[in-house]
Design an enzyme around this catalytic site. Structure first.
Site, short mmCIF file in Angstrom:
data_model
loop_
_atom_site.label_atom_id
_atom_site.label_comp_id
_atom_site.label_asym_id
_atom_site.label_seq_id
_atom_site.Cartn_x
_atom_site.Cartn_y
_atom_site.Cartn_z
CD GLU B 200 32.93 -39.11 -18.23
OE1 GLU B 200 33.25 -39.38 -18.77
OE2 GLU B 200 31.19 -39.18 -19.68
CG HIS B 269 29.78 -44.08 -28.66
ND1 HIS B 269 31.15 -44.30 -28.73
CD2 HIS B 269 30.04 -42.78 -28.01
CE1 HIS B 269 32.00 -43.33 -28.57
NE2 HIS B 269 31.40 -42.46 -27.52
#
Lengths: 341, 467
Positions: B200, B269
């Site tokens: 990322e 998450h």
């Protein structure tokens, strides 16, 4: 493959086979390096006078690196991007010294209208993308410039500089991986000036041969004498040609040295005075260049003096401009936040 | 003869000790030669010559303490310079400013208003959002999921502009982890729909670099939870670029992906980044609820020259809405949508908050409360005008979001309402938010951690004094 390239490079740089410059190239390189040196000395002085604020990272000692690399690049076509030790890059790429100095003093005529400062200057026209203050961020950004080159097929190469300190950042390896995976035209220049702020390479790095940091991605690399502008230009030509011809990324580790502290407020207690003195006396890129030119009869003392005067005039003009140019209009506080719709 | 001045070695240094002279009067010096050593509380530093010349008089003896910055410490006769020439101009107007004098003395200040000595910052420019485009009379509405709407928006923009490309993890061959990029590889090929490694930080930075060079990347994060690895590139490289370059280099890029809690995926998450990104000048932040807004705003985001953080929601991907069937449906960034007009209370929500707010509104209206429901859609720039105008009418305001309460979007709305519509308020603004805890895994606890319809109803009852 990486090792082979390094071995070839070593052969090219053997003392019996120096890549010589023409008289014209020697003069151009000398002039560019001298401009950086005198500009940076002036910047240091102006910092001392309080005209330049915040962080100010001088390039003194490392001049041969950006000079030699830019000589091997296509001006206006190849992109360059670096960290915060960026003044030299802009001067050699042809940006106006007045605009650079006025940015250091935070004035309206600065390259970023006074809103960027020493660490943040850019030019679409010259394809210089900063001027980046976060250590290692430019490795990913520069890989993106190379991505754009490949996407558009414009044939440009991204020349992405970072230091020995940044070489330990994770995103550098994320970038290496993608650059080789997609064979992007990028040359990573690792300016190894031996100290990441105050921490020596030996104290920060498990392996200290940065040219081999791309080995696990199959990216070739070379160690280059970054104090000799001829060696730099020679290696850069090989690396840029490699990238431009579609073979993917290349790493050049430039063995260089900064004479000044990391930034202006660095007492430089982490290294000995002798180390700095002997480096300046024996390896200085500008002195080496001057000596070569005198020996080869390319220049004489009188012309050297004239050149010195010319460069000083440019620097003085830049300093005067940067001292007298007004601060940005207060309305600039609110401009350039969002792109015009 | 230029003076050699006592230098400042750091931005905060005001004085130092001249500990040692390394030259004497009459010495010839070249640039870079060390002239003296000075000591501050932090360090011992060297003063170097900038000009070549001959050292004239030493004005400060070595060992002198507390030498103020910019005091002349020696004269230097510059080589070739006319000695009679005037001393180098002192940097008068541009000299470092004297530190601001403290305001009027205490006794005086007591009896009157404190005087403002600093020049005030100029007022921020007012943000005025454009209105939504008028739809043609009798336009056909088609049913579409948010997923389809996002997919169509990207496909249309990829067709329209060769510079647009999509990159991210599993966006191509796998057809998208949440199938938002389904079919794009087949239509546009591997050059423009690019699977990245799991990296990322690297691909966010790569995308920003490509945007500097003129491309228009759409960077998909599999979820915004993973974008924390990349947040430095989003904020430091993308958002600040235009400003730092004085308007020269922009970063036209869209960072998109699901944001906020999904279901039963626990703390790492399940996080709403709306308030985080909305804090950053230089970013547009969009968080749509309906499919029509998802489509119209994603198209606008891809065309924007300002970097955009586009926050989707996994639970909303499968929800169906009506989308107007027009050729090129583009909505203005920064404009809230009044989902229902009413006069009793203003409910302000966005993204999943709109689901709770919509269900609560149905029940409240049935119970006789005339709710005005506002979907912010864009979180930066925030459409204050629409909210303020509504609160001036209703006098009451409830905000709904899944994010944490401290520094939330609701907190910002509450502050703005207080600043701009204080006299119109009949009750304090109330925030319905996620609870101030990391997201638990257990089903019962997760349910408790999220806001719900009953909490929205309770808040409305409280501000309308119906409870």
């Amino acid at each position: 493959m990486a090792r082979k390239a390094a071995a070839n490079a070593a052969k090219n740089q053997s003392p019996t086979n120096f890549p010589e410059f023409t008289a014209e190239e020697e003069l151009q390189a000398y002039r560019d390096m001298l401009l950086i040196r005198r500009f940076e000395e002036k910047a240091g002085q102006m910092y001392g006078m309080g005209l330049i604020g915040g962080f100010c990272h001088l390039y003194i000692g490392q001049e041969a690196v950006v000079t030699g690399i830019t000589m091997a690049s296509e001006k206006g076509k190849d992109a360059q991007i670096t960290g915060y030790r960026d003044h030299g890059h802009m001067l050699v790429m042809g940006l106006d010294p007045k605009g650079v100095m006025a940015e250091l003093t935070g004035r309206q005529g600065g390259l970023s209208k006074g809103k960027g400062g020493s660490m943040h200057m850019f030019s679409n026209e010259h394809r210089f993308y900063g001027g980046n203050g976060i250590v290692g961020a430019q490795a990913s950004l520069g890989t993106g410039l190379a991505f754009a080159s490949k996407y558009t097929g414009d044939g440009s190469v991204s020349i992405t500089y970072f230091g020995d300190g940044a070489a330990n950042q994770g995103q550098v390896y994320e970038s290496f991986n993608m650059a080789k995976l997609w064979n992007l035209p990028v040359v990573y220049i690792i300016e190894n000036n031996r100290y990441a702020m105050g921490t020596s390479v030996e104290r920060s790095s498990a392996t200290t041969d940065f040219s081999q940091r791309g080995a696990s991605f199959d990216i070739p690399g070379e160690q280059v004498d970054g104090m000799d502008v001829r060696m730099v230009r020679d290696a850069a030509r090989r690396a840029i040609e490699h990238a431009r011809s579609g073979k993917g990324p290349y790493i050049l580790e430039m063995m260089t040295y900064r004479y000044r502290g990391h930034s202006m407020s660095d007492p430089a207690k982490y290294r000995s005075k002798d180390e700095v003195t002997s480096m300046r006396a024996e390896r200085d890129p500008i002195e080496q260049s001057k000596k070569r030119m005198l020996e080869r009869g390319i220049i004489d003392e009188a012309r050297l003096k004239e050149l010195e005067t010319e460069i000083r005039a440019i620097v003085t003009e830049a300093a005067d401009f940067a001292t007298n140019d007004p601060e940005p209009d207060t309305a600039e506080l609110w401009t350039d936040i969002y792109a015009p719709a | 003869m230029p003076n050699i001045l006592m230098p400042a070695l750091s931005p905060t240094m005001e004085e130092g000790k001249l500990s040692k002279w390394l030259v004497k009067e009459g010495d010839t010096v070249s640039p870079g030669d060390v002239l003296a050593e000075i000591e501050t509380d932090k360090a011992t530093m060297e003063v170097e010559a900038v000009d070549a010349g001959t050292v004239g008089k030493l004005l400060v003896e070595e060992g002198t303490d507390a030498v103020k910055v910019n005091t002349p410490i020696a004269f230097l006769a510059v080589e070739g310079e006319d000695e009679a020439a005037p001393a180098e101009k002192a940097p008068d107007a541009a000299a470092p400013k004297e530190s601001e004098q403290p305001g009027p003395d205490a006794a005086e200040a007591k009896s009157s208003q404190p005087t403002i000595t600093e020049k005030a910052a100029p007022a921020a420019p007012q943000f005025t959002a454009e209105s939504d485009p008028d739809l043609p009379e009798g336009v056909e509405m088609v049913e579409m999921t948010v997923r389809q709407a996002l997919n169509e928006a990207m496909a249309e923009e990829l067709r329209r502009d060769e510079r647009v490309f999509v990159m991210g993890e599993e966006v191509a061959e796998y057809q998208g982890a949440y199938k938002i990029t389904q079919g794009l590889l087949q239509e546009f090929g591997a050059r423009r729909i690019i699977d990245t490694p799991i990296t990322e930080h690297g691909f966010a930075g790569l995308g920003v670099g490509a945007a500097f060079a003129g491309l228009r990347p759409i960077v998909e994060f599999m979820t915004f939870n993973f974008a924390m690895q990349a947040i430095d590139q989003i904020i430091n490289s993308a958002a600040k670029q235009l400003y730092m370059s004085g308007g020269q280099v922009s970063a036209p890029i869209v960072f998109r992906g699901p944001n906020g809690a999904a279901a039963r995926v626990a703390a790492q998450h399940s996080q709403d980044y709306s308030a985080w990104y909305s804090h950053i000048p230089g970013l547009y932040v969009i968080a749509p609820y309906s499919a029509a807004d998802a489509k119209g705003l994603l198209k606008a985001a891809i065309r924007s020259d300002t970097p955009v953080v586009f926050l989707e929601n996994e639970i909303l991907y499968g929800q169906t809405f009506e989308v107007p069937k027009v050729d090129d449906y583009v909505l203005p960034i920064g404009k809230a949508r009044i989902a229902r007009k009413g006069k009793d209370v203003t409910i302000v929500a966005y993204s999943m908050g709109m689901r709770y707010a919509t269900q609560a509104t149905e029940k409240l209206v049935a119970a006789g409360v005339d709710v005005e429901l506002i979907d912010l859609r864009t979180l930066r720039p925030l459409d204050s005008a629409t909210v303020i105008e509504s609160v001036k009418k209703t006098g009451r305001c409830v905000t709904v979001e899944e994010g944490w309460p401290q520094g939330s979007i609701g907190s910002e709305i509450a502050a703005r309402v207080m600043e701009e519509a204080f006299d119109y308020l009949d009750a304090p603004v109330m925030r319905v938010t996620g609870k101030d805890v990391p997201m638990p895994y257990a089903a019962n606890l997760e349910k408790l951690a999220l806001p719900n319809v009953d909490e929205v109803i309770a808040a409305v009852n409280a501000v309308t004094y119906r409870s």
